[in-house]
Scaffold this motif. Structure first.
Motif, PDB file in Angstrom:
ATOM      1  N   GLY A 114       0.809  -1.209   0.000  1.00 29.01           N
ATOM      2  CA  GLY A 114       0.000   0.000   0.000  1.00 29.01           C
ATOM      3  C   GLY A 114       0.845   1.263   0.000  1.00 29.01           C
ATOM      4  O   GLY A 114       0.416   2.307   0.473  1.00 29.01           O
ATOM      5  N   HIS A 115       2.050   1.175  -0.552  1.00 31.94           N
ATOM      6  CA  HIS A 115       3.029   2.267  -0.506  1.00 31.94           C
ATOM      7  C   HIS A 115       3.308   2.776  -1.930  1.00 31.94           C
ATOM      8  O   HIS A 115       4.087   2.178  -2.676  1.00 31.94           O
ATOM      9  CB  HIS A 115       4.299   1.732   0.155  1.00 31.94           C
ATOM     10  CG  HIS A 115       5.277   2.784   0.547  1.00 31.94           C
ATOM     11  ND1 HIS A 115       4.970   3.869   1.338  1.00 31.94           N
ATOM     12  CD2 HIS A 115       6.595   2.897   0.263  1.00 31.94           C
ATOM     13  CE1 HIS A 115       6.044   4.601   1.521  1.00 31.94           C
ATOM     14  NE2 HIS A 115       7.038   4.042   0.873  1.00 31.94           N
ATOM     15  N   PRO A 116       2.681   3.901  -2.332  1.00 29.70           N
ATOM     16  CA  PRO A 116       2.793   4.397  -3.711  1.00 29.70           C
ATOM     17  C   PRO A 116       4.202   4.591  -4.265  1.00 29.70           C
ATOM     18  O   PRO A 116       4.393   4.432  -5.474  1.00 29.70           O
ATOM     19  CB  PRO A 116       2.028   5.731  -3.669  1.00 29.70           C
ATOM     20  CG  PRO A 116       1.054   5.554  -2.570  1.00 29.70           C
ATOM     21  CD  PRO A 116       1.777   4.720  -1.535  1.00 29.70           C
ATOM     22  N   PRO A 117       5.228   4.941  -3.450  1.00 32.24           N
ATOM     23  CA  PRO A 117       6.556   5.083  -4.048  1.00 32.24           C
ATOM     24  C   PRO A 117       7.075   3.799  -4.720  1.00 32.24           C
ATOM     25  O   PRO A 117       8.040   3.858  -5.483  1.00 32.24           O
ATOM     26  CB  PRO A 117       7.442   5.474  -2.864  1.00 32.24           C
ATOM     27  CG  PRO A 117       6.515   6.180  -1.928  1.00 32.24           C
ATOM     28  CD  PRO A 117       5.209   5.427  -2.061  1.00 32.24           C
ATOM     29  N   LEU A 118       6.419   2.670  -4.462  1.00 30.26           N
ATOM     30  CA  LEU A 118       6.856   1.418  -5.080  1.00 30.26           C
ATOM     31  C   LEU A 118       6.199   1.161  -6.440  1.00 30.26           C
ATOM     32  O   LEU A 118       6.557   0.207  -7.126  1.00 30.26           O
ATOM     33  CB  LEU A 118       6.583   0.241  -4.140  1.00 30.26           C
ATOM     34  CG  LEU A 118       7.417   0.264  -2.866  1.00 30.26           C
ATOM     35  CD1 LEU A 118       6.936  -0.781  -1.881  1.00 30.26           C
ATOM     36  CD2 LEU A 118       8.892   0.067  -3.198  1.00 30.26           C
ATOM     37  N   ILE A 119       5.284   2.008  -6.839  1.00 26.70           N
ATOM     38  CA  ILE A 119       4.619   1.809  -8.131  1.00 26.70           C
ATOM     39  C   ILE A 119       5.615   1.774  -9.290  1.00 26.70           C
ATOM     40  O   ILE A 119       5.532   0.880 -10.144  1.00 26.70           O
ATOM     41  CB  ILE A 119       3.501   2.852  -8.354  1.00 26.70           C
ATOM     42  CG1 ILE A 119       2.341   2.548  -7.389  1.00 26.70           C
ATOM     43  CG2 ILE A 119       3.021   2.852  -9.807  1.00 26.70           C
ATOM     44  CD1 ILE A 119       1.226   3.578  -7.401  1.00 26.70           C
ATOM     45  N   PRO A 120       6.599   2.684  -9.384  1.00 35.20           N
ATOM     46  CA  PRO A 120       7.556   2.592 -10.501  1.00 35.20           C
ATOM     47  C   PRO A 120       8.320   1.262 -10.527  1.00 35.20           C
ATOM     48  O   PRO A 120       8.612   0.729 -11.604  1.00 35.20           O
ATOM     49  CB  PRO A 120       8.504   3.772 -10.265  1.00 35.20           C
ATOM     50  CG  PRO A 120       7.711   4.745  -9.459  1.00 35.20           C
ATOM     51  CD  PRO A 120       6.820   3.905  -8.586  1.00 35.20           C
ATOM     52  N   VAL A 121       8.634   0.729  -9.377  1.00 38.27           N
ATOM     53  CA  VAL A 121       9.332  -0.559  -9.303  1.00 38.27           C
ATOM     54  C   VAL A 121       8.438  -1.649  -9.900  1.00 38.27           C
ATOM     55  O   VAL A 121       8.903  -2.488 -10.687  1.00 38.27           O
ATOM     56  CB  VAL A 121       9.688  -0.894  -7.835  1.00 38.27           C
ATOM     57  CG1 VAL A 121      10.248  -2.295  -7.703  1.00 38.27           C
ATOM     58  CG2 VAL A 121      10.643   0.135  -7.268  1.00 38.27           C
ATOM     59  N   LEU A 122       7.169  -1.615  -9.545  1.00 43.21           N
ATOM     60  CA  LEU A 122       6.231  -2.613 -10.075  1.00 43.21           C
ATOM     61  C   LEU A 122       5.984  -2.396 -11.573  1.00 43.21           C
ATOM     62  O   LEU A 122       5.837  -3.368 -12.319  1.00 43.21           O
ATOM     63  CB  LEU A 122       4.922  -2.571  -9.291  1.00 43.21           C
ATOM     64  CG  LEU A 122       5.041  -3.045  -7.850  1.00 43.21           C
ATOM     65  CD1 LEU A 122       3.765  -2.755  -7.069  1.00 43.21           C
ATOM     66  CD2 LEU A 122       5.376  -4.528  -7.794  1.00 43.21           C
ATOM     67  N   GLN A 123       5.959  -1.151 -12.004  1.00 45.39           N
ATOM     68  CA  GLN A 123       5.789  -0.880 -13.431  1.00 45.39           C
ATOM     69  C   GLN A 123       6.940  -1.464 -14.234  1.00 45.39           C
ATOM     70  O   GLN A 123       6.734  -1.991 -15.328  1.00 45.39           O
ATOM     71  CB  GLN A 123       5.662   0.624 -13.677  1.00 45.39           C
ATOM     72  CG  GLN A 123       4.324   1.175 -13.231  1.00 45.39           C
ATOM     73  CD  GLN A 123       4.244   2.690 -13.277  1.00 45.39           C
ATOM     74  OE1 GLN A 123       5.246   3.393 -13.132  1.00 45.39           O
ATOM     75  NE2 GLN A 123       3.029   3.207 -13.459  1.00 45.39           N
ATOM     76  N   GLU A 124       8.148  -1.388 -13.696  1.00 46.87           N
ATOM     77  CA  GLU A 124       9.304  -1.995 -14.365  1.00 46.87           C
ATOM     78  C   GLU A 124       9.123  -3.501 -14.534  1.00 46.87           C
ATOM     79  O   GLU A 124       9.535  -4.074 -15.544  1.00 46.87           O
ATOM     80  CB  GLU A 124      10.581  -1.750 -13.554  1.00 46.87           C
ATOM     81  CG  GLU A 124      11.352  -0.550 -13.969  1.00 46.87           C
ATOM     82  CD  GLU A 124      12.663  -0.470 -13.206  1.00 46.87           C
ATOM     83  OE1 GLU A 124      13.425  -1.459 -13.184  1.00 46.87           O
ATOM     84  OE2 GLU A 124      12.907   0.613 -12.634  1.00 46.87           O
ATOM     85  N   MET A 125       8.504  -4.135 -13.552  1.00 50.21           N
ATOM     86  CA  MET A 125       8.335  -5.586 -13.590  1.00 50.21           C
ATOM     87  C   MET A 125       7.292  -6.021 -14.618  1.00 50.21           C
ATOM     88  O   MET A 125       7.208  -7.197 -14.950  1.00 50.21           O
ATOM     89  CB  MET A 125       7.973  -6.120 -12.206  1.00 50.21           C
ATOM     90  CG  MET A 125       9.083  -5.953 -11.172  1.00 50.21           C
ATOM     91  SD  MET A 125      10.688  -6.633 -11.699  1.00 50.21           S
ATOM     92  CE  MET A 125      10.327  -8.389 -11.699  1.00 50.21           C
ATOM     93  N   ARG A 126       6.552  -5.072 -15.158  1.00 53.78           N
ATOM     94  CA  ARG A 126       5.606  -5.413 -16.229  1.00 53.78           C
ATOM     95  C   ARG A 126       6.334  -5.923 -17.469  1.00 53.78           C
ATOM     96  O   ARG A 126       5.741  -6.572 -18.319  1.00 53.78           O
ATOM     97  CB  ARG A 126       4.761  -4.202 -16.600  1.00 53.78           C
ATOM     98  CG  ARG A 126       3.677  -3.901 -15.606  1.00 53.78           C
ATOM     99  CD  ARG A 126       2.885  -2.703 -16.069  1.00 53.78           C
ATOM    100  NE  ARG A 126       1.691  -2.516 -15.277  1.00 53.78           N
ATOM    101  CZ  ARG A 126       0.995  -1.396 -15.275  1.00 53.78           C
ATOM    102  NH1 ARG A 126       1.363  -0.362 -16.025  1.00 53.78           N
ATOM    103  NH2 ARG A 126      -0.088  -1.296 -14.537  1.00 53.78           N
ATOM    104  N   GLY A 127       7.619  -5.641 -17.546  1.00 53.33           N
ATOM    105  CA  GLY A 127       8.406  -6.124 -18.679  1.00 53.33           C
ATOM    106  C   GLY A 127       8.852  -7.567 -18.536  1.00 53.33           C
ATOM    107  O   GLY A 127       9.361  -8.163 -19.490  1.00 53.33           O
ATOM    108  N   ASP A 128       8.656  -8.164 -17.371  1.00 61.07           N
ATOM    109  CA  ASP A 128       9.076  -9.549 -17.125  1.00 61.07           C
ATOM    110  C   ASP A 128       7.927 -10.484 -17.492  1.00 61.07           C
ATOM    111  O   ASP A 128       7.035 -10.747 -16.707  1.00 61.07           O
ATOM    112  CB  ASP A 128       9.464  -9.724 -15.652  1.00 61.07           C
ATOM    113  CG  ASP A 128      10.046 -11.097 -15.347  1.00 61.07           C
ATOM    114  OD1 ASP A 128       9.853 -12.031 -16.151  1.00 61.07           O
ATOM    115  OD2 ASP A 128      10.672 -11.240 -14.280  1.00 61.07           O
TER     116      ASP A 128
END
Length: 182
Positions: free
Chosen positions: A134-148
């Motif tokens: 529930g921590h928005p600063p982690l959204i970019p990290v998760l967006q990067e994982m969309r490439g996996d």
């Protein structure tokens, strides 16, 4: 039904994977077994048993398991399914931990490291757990994982698909955190 005194040692630490699964499921709803399960986890080395122990512990909701889960997740000597189970355990506990705490930071660090793991199972579980913060600063990290786009053998979906679900979950949980003051 499994009882702690008569069946746990023989069932959960036995050799039959089906019995281990049944015992883990039975013990997952018995929070009085947390200390016993943690003790068994310290001495047990078999992958199936360690995963079963962690599975049962995941459902106890006991923050006393937090450091154990982080340690197992971060230990490259642990089998991928055990490390993935530890990440899952953290995912169930995140809403009980403040985002500005050292515990939160330590777990997030271990999960971010797990995103580079050679095992797609570990990456998938780490993505899921990060979505549970529930921590928005982690959204970019998760967006990067969309490439996996790696599929997980025997599972449905890919790391990428789980990253998309994790972003949605994170956003919803963030709203809950704001509402609850965490």
């Amino acid at each position: 039904m499994f009882t702690l005194k008569s069946r746990l040692p023989n069932s959960l630490v036995g050799a039959d994977p089906d019995v281990i699964i049944q015992a883990a499921k039975a013990l997952s709803s018995d929070r009085s077994t947390t200390a016993t399960l943690l003790g068994l986890l310290q001495s047990e080395r078999r992958v199936e048993t360690r995963q079963g122990l962690l599975y049962a512990l995941c459902w106890h909701g006991d923050l006393g398991t937090w450091d154990v889960m982080v340690h197992i997740l971060a230990d490259p000597r642990e089998a991928p399914q055990v490390r993935g189970q530890a990440a899952e355990g953290l995912s169930y506990l995140f809403m009980s931990v403040r985002t500005d705490s050292p515990e939160f930071d330590g777990a997030v660090h271990a999960l971010r490291e797990a995103l580079n793991d050679p095992s797609p199972e570990v990456r998938y579980c780490a993505v899921n757990a990060l979505g549970s913060t529930g921590h928005p600063p982690l959204i970019p990290v998760l967006q990067e994982m969309r490439g996996d786009r790696t599929p997980i053998p025997g599972w449905v979906g890919t790391v990428s698909e789980e990253a998309s679900r994790a972003i949605e979950a994170l956003e919803g949980l963030h709203r809950m955190r704001l509402k609850n003051g965490r």
